[in-house]
Design a protein around this motif. Structure first.
Motif, PDB file in Angstrom:
ATOM      1  N   GLY A  87       1.361  -1.689  -0.085  1.00  0.00           N
ATOM      2  CA  GLY A  87      -0.308  -0.063   0.038  1.00  0.00           C
ATOM      3  C   GLY A  87       1.605   0.732   0.178  1.00  0.00           C
ATOM      4  O   GLY A  87       0.137   2.159  -0.714  1.00  0.00           O
ATOM      5  N   ALA A  88       2.203   1.462   0.802  1.00  0.00           N
ATOM      6  CA  ALA A  88       2.751   2.427   0.662  1.00  0.00           C
ATOM      7  C   ALA A  88       3.831   2.797  -0.184  1.00  0.00           C
ATOM      8  O   ALA A  88       3.330   3.625  -1.383  1.00  0.00           O
ATOM      9  CB  ALA A  88       4.351   2.503   2.039  1.00  0.00           C
ATOM     10  N   MET A  89       3.846   2.128  -0.892  1.00  0.00           N
ATOM     11  CA  MET A  89       4.257   1.944  -2.852  1.00  0.00           C
ATOM     12  C   MET A  89       3.549   2.325  -3.760  1.00  0.00           C
ATOM     13  O   MET A  89       3.575   3.118  -4.238  1.00  0.00           O
ATOM     14  CB  MET A  89       4.943   0.210  -2.402  1.00  0.00           C
ATOM     15  CG  MET A  89       6.247   0.888  -4.394  1.00  0.00           C
ATOM     16  SD  MET A  89       7.510   1.673  -3.336  1.00  0.00           S
ATOM     17  CE  MET A  89       8.074   0.964  -3.537  1.00  0.00           C
ATOM     18  N   ALA A  90       2.374   1.693  -3.585  1.00  0.00           N
ATOM     19  CA  ALA A  90       1.000   2.482  -4.725  1.00  0.00           C
ATOM     20  C   ALA A  90       0.838   3.830  -4.089  1.00  0.00           C
ATOM     21  O   ALA A  90       0.454   4.304  -5.617  1.00  0.00           O
ATOM     22  CB  ALA A  90       0.001   1.183  -4.559  1.00  0.00           C
ATOM     23  N   THR A 140       3.060   5.273   9.212  1.00  0.00           N
ATOM     24  CA  THR A 140       2.066   4.247   8.770  1.00  0.00           C
ATOM     25  C   THR A 140       0.637   4.771   9.357  1.00  0.00           C
ATOM     26  O   THR A 140      -0.592   4.060   8.207  1.00  0.00           O
ATOM     27  CB  THR A 140       1.996   3.103   9.876  1.00  0.00           C
ATOM     28  OG1 THR A 140       3.613   2.293   9.577  1.00  0.00           O
ATOM     29  CG2 THR A 140       1.591   2.047   9.832  1.00  0.00           C
ATOM     30  N   LEU A 141       0.250   5.707  10.181  1.00  0.00           N
ATOM     31  CA  LEU A 141      -1.182   5.977  10.019  1.00  0.00           C
ATOM     32  C   LEU A 141      -2.140   6.947   8.608  1.00  0.00           C
ATOM     33  O   LEU A 141      -2.404   6.759   8.157  1.00  0.00           O
ATOM     34  CB  LEU A 141      -1.657   7.292  11.417  1.00  0.00           C
ATOM     35  CG  LEU A 141      -2.554   7.451  11.189  1.00  0.00           C
ATOM     36  CD1 LEU A 141      -4.041   6.284  12.125  1.00  0.00           C
ATOM     37  CD2 LEU A 141      -2.591   8.562  12.668  1.00  0.00           C
ATOM     38  N   GLY A 142      -0.940   7.585   8.438  1.00  0.00           N
ATOM     39  CA  GLY A 142      -1.111   7.859   7.099  1.00  0.00           C
ATOM     40  C   GLY A 142      -0.972   7.636   5.467  1.00  0.00           C
ATOM     41  O   GLY A 142      -1.566   7.914   5.233  1.00  0.00           O
ATOM     42  N   ILE A 143      -0.090   6.525   5.803  1.00  0.00           N
ATOM     43  CA  ILE A 143      -0.448   6.110   4.447  1.00  0.00           C
ATOM     44  C   ILE A 143      -1.282   5.031   4.892  1.00  0.00           C
ATOM     45  O   ILE A 143      -2.496   5.028   3.511  1.00  0.00           O
ATOM     46  CB  ILE A 143       0.955   4.441   4.528  1.00  0.00           C
ATOM     47  CG1 ILE A 143       1.795   5.419   4.207  1.00  0.00           C
ATOM     48  CG2 ILE A 143       0.266   3.946   3.347  1.00  0.00           C
ATOM     49  CD1 ILE A 143       3.260   4.249   4.453  1.00  0.00           C
ATOM     50  N   ALA A 144      -2.743   4.738   5.831  1.00  0.00           N
ATOM     51  CA  ALA A 144      -3.497   3.879   5.735  1.00  0.00           C
ATOM     52  C   ALA A 144      -5.132   4.855   6.014  1.00  0.00           C
ATOM     53  O   ALA A 144      -5.500   4.500   5.224  1.00  0.00           O
ATOM     54  CB  ALA A 144      -3.962   3.253   7.562  1.00  0.00           C
ATOM     55  N   ALA A 145      -4.389   6.059   5.774  1.00  0.00           N
ATOM     56  CA  ALA A 145      -5.992   6.943   5.679  1.00  0.00           C
ATOM     57  C   ALA A 145      -5.645   6.981   4.489  1.00  0.00           C
ATOM     58  O   ALA A 145      -6.750   7.307   3.040  1.00  0.00           O
ATOM     59  CB  ALA A 145      -5.587   8.492   6.489  1.00  0.00           C
TER      60      ALA A 145
END
Length: 570
Positions: A87-90, A140-145
Motif C-alpha cells: 500500500g505504501a508503495m502504491a 503508517t497512520l498517514g499511509i493507512a488514511a
C-alpha cells in the motif's frame, strides 16, 4: 572512510544466498508449502488491488508479486519476509505515474532498485534504527488514511480526478456521487459493504479461511449472477511478459531521478522495518530467527530491478503477508517462493475469472486493510508518551496525507530531532553548589559550578551566560568548573567552554577545571579549551584537590604583599 573501510564494505561475502537458507526436511518442507499456499491466496487480491491503486494496473501487481516475491525471498536477509506490491508503495507511485506517465514506471522501478542494491552493498542496512518510533507510526497512520481515501472513487463508481491530493479527490468523488447517484453507485456501495462484512465476520467463525479471498469470490459470483453494472478489472495477462530493459537516457533519468530516490527510500525503510518486526514475531519454535539488514537491502534492490524488467512495480517487504506467513508456520524462504508460484499459477490458469472481479471488491479489501494497519493501542501509547513524541506523530501523519510520504518522513525526522535536542538542552544545566565540608575564611570568593547533561550547540550558550552572570554578581576570585557529570560535549560546547575560561581569566578570575572525562579530553584539547587555563596545574581529577588549591589561591591574594601598608601594620 578509509580505503580499507571501503574495501571491507564492498566485500560481498555475507550478502549472497547460502545452503543454510533452506531446510528441506519433510516436516519443515510441508510447513513451508502450506504457509506459502496460504500467503499466496491472501496476496492475490492485494496484488491486484495495489496494482490498480498505484495507477500501473492489476497485471503489474501480479507480476510484482511473482517476480519480486521470488527474487527477494532468495536474496533477501529474512527467513520469513514476503515481498511484493504494498500500500505504501502504491501511494508513492500513483502521483509519479500521474506526473511522468505510465512509461516511466519501468525506469523508476529499475533505478530505485539499483539505489537500494547499492545501499545494501555499502552496508547501510542499520540506518532504519535511526528512525524514531513516532515517525514510523505517524507514517503508517498517514499511509493507512491515504489507502482508504484512494478507494472512495472505486467504492462510489466515480472516476477519480488525476492531479489532485488524495483527500481532495475523495471529497470530489463523494460530491459527484451525491449529486448524480445512479445504479452503479448503489451496486458498488453494496459490494464494498459485503466485502467489509465478510472480512470482519469470517475470522470470528474460522481463522483458517482467507477472508479477503472468500469475500472477493463471493461478491464476484454474486455480481456476475445479478449482472451488476459495476466496473470490473477486465484484461489480465495470461503469461508473464518478456523481460527487457527500459529506455535509459540521461534526460529520462534526470526527469525521474527524484522519483527514484523517493521510491528507493521507501523500499529500504519499509522492507527493513517489516523484517525487523518479523524477527520479533513469536512462533511455536520461539522465534523466526535474526535478519540481516544489509542482505535484505540487496535482495529488495534486486527484486525491484527484476520486477521493473518484467513490467512490474517497485517491491518492498510486506508486513501483513509476512505476518500471515509466520502465523501459518512458514520457517524458511521456501514459503515466500511458494507464495509467488501460487500467484504465477493464477496468471497462467485463472485470468479469465479473475478479470471479472469488481473494482469495488478490491476497494473493500483495501479499506479493511487500511484499518488493520493501525492499532489503537499503539496510537494511544504514542499520544500519551510525551508531548514531543505526540507532536512528532501527529505532524508526520498529517504531512503524509496532505503532501508527500518522503517529505513526511523528512519533516518528521526534523521535528523529532528538534524536539529531542530541546529536551536534551533543557536537561542540561549548571548549578552553583556550596563547598563541601567545614567552611573556611575566604570561601565566599570561591564559586563551585556543577555542569550536567550535554555541552552542545543547543545548550552551551545558556550555560555560558549563567556562569558569567553569576560570577559577575558576586565577589568571585576563583571559579571551579565541575565537569564529571557532563555526558556529551560537541565542538560548539567545547568552544563555549574555552570562551568562558578566557572571559573569566581576563577579568582576573582564576578558573580551575575538575573531572574532565577521557572521552572528552581530546576534543577539549583540540579546540583549545584546556589551554586557556592560567596554568596546567589548574586541571584536577578530584574535587578535594581543586578546593584546596582554590582556598590557597584566595589566601595568597588576601595576604598583604611586601611593601603594602597592610604588611607593615600586620
Amino acid at each position: 572512510m578509509t580505503a580499507r573501510d571501503l574495501v571491507a564494505r564492498l566485500d560481498l561475502r555475507g550478502l549472497l544466498p547460502t545452503r543454510t537458507d533452506y531446510d528441506l526436511r519433510p516436516r519443515t518442507f510441508r510447513a513451508d508449502l502450506a504457509a506459502g499456499i496460504t500467503v499466496g491466496v491472501v496476496a492475490l487480491p492485494l496484488a491486484l488491488a495495489f496494482g490498480i491503486s498505484s495507477g500501473v494496473g492489476p497485471a503489474a501487481g501480479l507480476v510484482t508479486a511473482v517476480i519480486a516475491g521470488v527474487v527477494a525471498a532468495v536474496f533477501g536477509g529474512s527467513n520469513v519476509q514476503v515481498s511484493g506490491p504494498t500500500g505504501a508503495m502504491a501511494v508513492v507511485l500513483a502521483p509519479i505515474v500521474a506526473r511522468h506517465g505510465l512509461g516511466s514506471v519501468a525506469l523508476v522501478t529499475v533505478g530505485a532498485g539499483l539505489i537500494v542494491l547499492t545501499l545494501g552493498i555499502l552496508r547501510l542496512g542499520r540506518v532504519v534504527t535511526y528512525l524514531p518510533w513516532p515517525v514510523v507510526e505517524g507514517f503508517t497512520l498517514g499511509i493507512a488514511a491515504i489507502i482508504f481515501l484512494q478507494q472512495i472513487p472505486h467504492a462510489l463508481a466515480v472516476a477519480a480526478q488525476a492531479g489532485h491530493n488524495t483527500f481532495v479527490t475523495a471529497l470530489v468523488a463523494i460530491a459527484d456521487a451525491v449529486r448524480e447517484p445512479d445504479a452503479a453507485t448503489l451496486w458498488t456501495l453494496g459490494i464494498v459493504a459485503a466485502v467489509v462484512a465478510i472480512m470482519v465476520l469470517l475470522p470470528r467463525i474460522s481463522r483458517g479461511l482467507p477472508a479477503s479471498l472468500v469475500a472477493v469470490t463471493v461478491v464476484t459470483v454474486a455480481a456476475e449472477l445479478a449482472g451488476a453494472p459495476a466496473p470490473r478489472i477486465d484484461q489480465l495477462p495470461s503469461a508473464l511478459p518478456v523481460p527487457h530493459l527500459p529506455g535509459i537516457t540521461p534526460d529520462a533519468v534526470r526527469d525521474v531521478f527524484g522519483a527514484m530516490i523517493a521510491i528507493a527510500a521507501l523500499a529500504a525503510i519499509e522492507s527493513l522495518l517489516s523484517a525487523r518486526v518479523a524477527a520479533t514475531m513469536p512462533t511455536d519454535r520461539g522465534g523466526t530467527g535474526p535478519y540481516e539488514p544489509d542482505r535484505e537491502l540487496v535482495g529488495q534492490g534486486l527484486a525491484s530491478v527484476a520486477s521493473g524488467m518484467f513490467g512490474g512495480m517497485p517491491a518492498t517487504g510486506a508486513i501483513a503477508r509476512t505476518a500471515v506467513n509466520v502465523r501459518s508456520g512458514g520457517r524458511t524462504r521456501l514459503a515466500a517462493v511458494v507464495h509467488s508460484l501460487v500467484v504465477l499459477g493464477v496468471i497462467y490458469l485463472a485470468t479469465g475469472p479473475v478479470s471479472r472481479i469488481p473494482l469495488a471488491a478490491l476497494a473493500g479489501v483495501l479499506m479493511v486493510t487500511s484499518f488493520r494497519m493501525v492499532h489503537a493501542a499503539t496510537v494511544r501509547a504514542v499520544l500519551t508518551s510525551t508531548r514531543s513524541d505526540a507532536a512528532t506523530f501527529v505532524v508526520t501523519a498529517i504531512i503524509t496525507v496532505a503532501f508527500d510520504l518522503i517529505e513526511a518522513v523528512q519533516i518528521g525526522l526534523l521535528v523529532a530531532a528538534f524536539l529531542t535536542l530541546r529536551h536534551i538542552a533543557r536537561a542540561s544545566s549548571v548549578h552553583r553548589d556550596p563547598l563541601p565540608g567545614l567552611a573556611s575564611p575566604g570561601d565566599e570568593h570561591i564559586a563551585l559550578y556543577r555542569l550536567e547533561g550535554a555541552m552542545f550547540f543547543g545548550a552551551s550558550g545558556r550555560i555560558l551566560d549563567e556562569v558569567t552572570r553569576a560570577s559577575r554578581r558576586d565577589d568571585v576570585r576563583v571559579v571551579i568548573l565541575r565537569l564529571s557529570q557532563v555526558r556529551l560535549v560537541d565542538a560548539t560546547g567545547a568552544n563555549a567552554l574555552a570562551e568562558l575560561i578566557t572571559e573569566l581569566e581576563q577579568r582576573g578570575v582564576t578558573v580551575l577545571v575538575k573531572g574532565v572525562q577521557d572521552r572528552h579530553r581530546t576534543l577539549l584539547v583540540n579546540v583549545g579549551a584546556l589551554q586557556r587555563l592560567r596554568h596546567e596545574s589548574h586541571l584536577f581529577t578530584t574535587l578535594d584537590a581543586a578546593i584546596t588549591h582554590a582556598r590557597s589561591h584566595v589566601d595568597r591574594e588576601a595576604r598583604p604583599a611586601p611593601g603594602d601598608p597592610r604588611h607593615a601594620t600586620a
